[in-house]
Structures are given as C-alpha cells and as structure tokens.
Design a protein around this motif. Structure first.
Motif, mmCIF file in Angstrom:
data_model
loop_
_atom_site.group_PDB
_atom_site.id
_atom_site.type_symbol
_atom_site.label_atom_id
_atom_site.label_comp_id
_atom_site.label_asym_id
_atom_site.label_seq_id
_atom_site.Cartn_x
_atom_site.Cartn_y
_atom_site.Cartn_z
ATOM 1 N N THR A 23 0.827 -1.203 0.000
ATOM 2 C CA THR A 23 0.000 0.000 0.000
ATOM 3 C C THR A 23 0.863 1.256 0.000
ATOM 4 O O THR A 23 0.603 2.206 -0.752
ATOM 5 N N TYR A 24 1.905 1.275 0.819
ATOM 6 C CA TYR A 24 2.807 2.427 0.859
ATOM 7 C C TYR A 24 3.488 2.633 -0.494
ATOM 8 O O TYR A 24 3.599 3.769 -0.974
ATOM 9 N N MET A 26 2.428 1.755 -3.450
ATOM 10 C CA MET A 26 1.468 2.238 -4.439
ATOM 11 C C MET A 26 1.142 3.711 -4.229
ATOM 12 O O MET A 26 1.029 4.478 -5.182
ATOM 13 N N ILE A 27 1.016 4.132 -2.972
ATOM 14 C CA ILE A 27 0.752 5.552 -2.697
ATOM 15 C C ILE A 27 1.953 6.390 -3.090
ATOM 16 O O ILE A 27 1.817 7.474 -3.677
ATOM 17 N N ASP A 28 3.161 5.897 -2.813
ATOM 18 C CA ASP A 28 4.376 6.614 -3.190
ATOM 19 C C ASP A 28 4.495 6.729 -4.712
ATOM 20 O O ASP A 28 4.863 7.782 -5.237
ATOM 21 N N THR A 29 4.166 5.661 -5.421
ATOM 22 C CA THR A 29 4.179 5.705 -6.889
ATOM 23 C C THR A 29 3.164 6.712 -7.405
ATOM 24 O O THR A 29 3.424 7.432 -8.370
ATOM 25 N N CYS A 30 2.041 6.771 -6.740
ATOM 26 C CA CYS A 30 0.994 7.711 -7.133
ATOM 27 C C CYS A 30 1.487 9.155 -6.965
ATOM 28 O O CYS A 30 1.265 10.003 -7.832
ATOM 29 N N ASP A 39 -2.026 5.106 -12.135
ATOM 30 C CA ASP A 39 -1.452 4.907 -10.804
ATOM 31 C C ASP A 39 -2.496 5.046 -9.703
ATOM 32 O O ASP A 39 -2.450 4.332 -8.703
ATOM 33 N N VAL A 40 -3.426 5.950 -9.887
ATOM 34 C CA VAL A 40 -4.489 6.115 -8.893
ATOM 35 C C VAL A 40 -5.356 4.865 -8.837
ATOM 36 O O VAL A 40 -5.698 4.368 -7.753
ATOM 37 N N THR A 43 -3.472 2.089 -7.167
ATOM 38 C CA THR A 43 -3.379 2.339 -5.734
ATOM 39 C C THR A 43 -4.685 1.977 -5.038
ATOM 40 O O THR A 43 -4.669 1.347 -3.978
ATOM 41 N N ALA A 46 -4.929 -1.766 -4.870
ATOM 42 C CA ALA A 46 -4.021 -2.319 -3.858
ATOM 43 C C ALA A 46 -4.573 -2.104 -2.452
ATOM 44 O O ALA A 46 -4.495 -3.002 -1.600
ATOM 45 N N ILE A 47 -5.169 -0.954 -2.194
ATOM 46 C CA ILE A 47 -5.728 -0.687 -0.867
ATOM 47 C C ILE A 47 -6.939 -1.589 -0.602
ATOM 48 O O ILE A 47 -7.066 -2.163 0.479
#
Length: 146
Positions: A23-24, A26-30, A39-40, A43, A46-47
């Motif tokens: 999760t972290y 994916m948020i960082d990639t976003c 990417d959103v 993310t 993934a969440i």
C-alpha cells in the motif's frame, strides 16, 4: 506446539507488513507520477485488496456464544459462508483435514444427525489450523458446559 503457534503468528505479522508495504509503495508511486489515472486506479485496487486480505485473515473461525446459545462458523467474508446453529442441540464438533484442500467441520447433534461444513483454502497451514481449532473446541468442552 509453541513453535507452531509462533510460526503462525510470525506469518500473519509478515503478511500484514507486506500488505502495508504494498500500500505504501502504491501511494508513493501515485505521488511520484503526479497522480496519473493508471497509478491512482492501481493504488485504489491495492488498498482494497489489502483490506479484504486483512479481513480474511482475522475473521475466519468458530465463535461459541454461550450467552445467546449460538455456535457461529465463519468460513468466509460473504454472507453465505457464515453459519449459525443452536448450541444446546450440538453434542460434538470435530475438525478434520480434507487432504491439502481445506478443513472439514463435522457438527454432531444430540438427535444423532450430523452436518459437514467445508472450508477450502490452499494454504499450507491446514494441519496447524485444524490442530488449533481442535484445541479451542476441547477447551470449551461442549459435554460439560453449564
């Protein structure tokens, strides 16, 4: 037995850490790609996947509700995988491995009938889980309850 319990506990902790890291990441990639739609969406997926998996890990099991005289078998997240039975009608519960596919709960009633509930998973922890559930059932001791 303590080593088996510790191994199961460590496995759960590492699964939770892995989902948190996913999760972290994916948020960082976003953030790094300035919130591109792809990417959103990844993310959010993934969440959602993380939340469902964490619910799956912590909601399965047997609940003995002596106050309301109910036995609850929770074998999945969907409503059709949750079973409630009257606890005073049950004489015995057995937990058995069903090969490498899953676990079978055999509920024997006081009138001589029996009912099978199957919980299929493809984890390699079926033996450990069936032993843990058997210990929980033996601790409750259905025959000597008040």
């Amino acid at each position: 037995m303590k080593k088996i319990f510790l191994f199961g506990l460590l496995t759960r902790i590492f699964i939770i850490i892995s989902f948190t890291f996913l999760t972290y990441a994916m948020i960082d990639t976003c953030f790094y790609n300035k919130f591109q739609l792809k990417d959103v969406i990844l993310t959010i997926v993934a969440i959602i996947f993380t939340i469902i998996c964490l619910l799956w890990i912590h909601t399965l099991g047997i609940i003995f509700d002596f106050k309301n005289n109910k036995l609850r078998l929770i074998l999945g997240l969907l409503p059709n995988a949750k079973y409630e039975r009257v606890l005073s009608n049950i004489s015995n519960i057995d937990v058995a491995k069903n090969g490498n596919l899953g676990i079978c709960f055999v509920v024997k009633y006081t009138n001589g009938e029996k009912e099978d509930f199957y919980f299929y998973d493809r984890y390699s922890f079926n033996g450990i889980l069936s032993k843990r559930l058997n210990k929980k059932i033996q601790k409750i001791n259905l025959n000597n309850r008040s």
